[in-house]
Design a protein around this motif. Structure first.
Motif, PDB file in Angstrom:
ATOM      1  N   LEU A 175     -27.562  31.340 -18.904  1.00 12.62           N
ATOM      2  CA  LEU A 175     -28.304  31.012 -17.630  1.00 12.62           C
ATOM      3  C   LEU A 175     -28.484  29.543 -18.025  1.00 12.62           C
ATOM      4  O   LEU A 175     -28.509  28.447 -17.126  1.00 12.62           O
ATOM      5  N   LEU A 176     -28.422  29.042 -19.043  1.00 14.18           N
ATOM      6  CA  LEU A 176     -28.873  27.461 -19.476  1.00 14.18           C
ATOM      7  C   LEU A 176     -27.535  26.501 -19.719  1.00 14.18           C
ATOM      8  O   LEU A 176     -27.556  25.421 -19.754  1.00 14.18           O
TER       9      LEU A 176
ATOM     10  N   VAL B 108     -30.079  34.293 -21.571  1.00 15.24           N
ATOM     11  CA  VAL B 108     -30.208  32.955 -21.597  1.00 15.24           C
ATOM     12  C   VAL B 108     -29.383  31.602 -21.684  1.00 15.24           C
ATOM     13  O   VAL B 108     -29.897  30.582 -21.170  1.00 15.24           O
TER      14      VAL B 108
ATOM     15  N   THR C 193     -30.883  36.739 -26.474  1.00 14.23           N
ATOM     16  CA  THR C 193     -30.117  35.530 -26.932  1.00 14.23           C
ATOM     17  C   THR C 193     -28.444  35.239 -25.673  1.00 14.23           C
ATOM     18  O   THR C 193     -28.728  33.722 -24.964  1.00 14.23           O
TER      19      THR C 193
ATOM     20  N   LEU D  32     -34.418  31.184 -29.442  1.00 14.94           N
ATOM     21  CA  LEU D  32     -34.090  32.162 -28.631  1.00 14.94           C
ATOM     22  C   LEU D  32     -34.487  33.678 -29.584  1.00 14.94           C
ATOM     23  O   LEU D  32     -35.343  34.605 -29.522  1.00 14.94           O
TER      24      LEU D  32
END
Length: 205
Positions: free
Chosen positions: A203-204, A200, A197, A176
């Protein structure tokens, strides 16, 4: 050798633009590294003080053109593109403060560390390999170099600190960081890369 005594003009040119600024960015690692062991409240206070000081300087620059031109003449710390915009210092401090306030410690530390390491490494990519452009002015070499350096930085955090960072987080964060750096022409990289970064990764995980 490459940084100090290399005869290659390309490398000299990189360090001629705001040279002290690069070392200040490296010193910025004190923020995520220190945050590993010290409290969030302490660093929020420190970042708030630094941010207020940086904002005051920027506001004075906007209000007094003569002061602004004197600031821009300090070529070791200033860049001409900041003539009518907030300085990179201010934007970086805003980004770091948001990371520490909003995100879990592991993600905040990882995202900020990877950004700093990647930002320092990126300018040297086109000098050695893959100078072909990937997006806008960014190169494939820059993407690869940022990814490799940030993977090493992630491993450092995983094995030499008490943070609960997984291999998947390191690889995703490095990818990222390298990818978002390619889009820094759309938004200042001090905001786009570390916050993008972190979002994301959150969210992961």
């Amino acid at each position: 050798y490459y940084f100090v005594i290399s005869p290659r003009q390309e490398i000299r040119n990189i360090f001629q633009e705001a040279p002290l600024r690069r070392f200040l960015k490296l010193a910025g690692l004190l923020l995520p590294i220190g945050y590993i062991w010290l409290s969030r409240l302490f660093f929020v206070k420190v970042l708030t003080i630094l941010l207020v000081a940086s904002l005051v300087i920027d506001i004075l620059r906007f209000l007094f053109p003569r002061f602004n031109h004197r600031y821009l003449k300090l070529k070791s710390i200033a860049k001409q593109k900041e003539l009518k915009t907030f300085s990179g210092y201010t934007i970086f401090l805003i980004s770091a403060l948001l990371l520490f306030l909003v995100f879990p410690k592991e993600i905040a530390v990882l995202s900020l560390t990877l950004f700093i390491i990647g930002d320092i490494a990126a300018p040297f990519a086109g000098l050695w390999f893959l100078p072909k452009r990937m997006i806008s002015e960014k190169t494939w070499g820059g993407f690869v170099l940022v990814f490799v350096f940030t993977v090493f930085a992630g491993y450092f955090l995983k094995f030499l600190t008490p943070l609960s960072i997984t291999l998947e987080m390191i690889l995703a964060g490095a990818f990222l960081t390298a990818l978002l750096d390619q889009f820094s022409f759309l938004l200042d990289d001090n905001i786009l890369v570390p916050l993008g970064t972190a979002v994301v990764l959150t969210l992961l995980t």
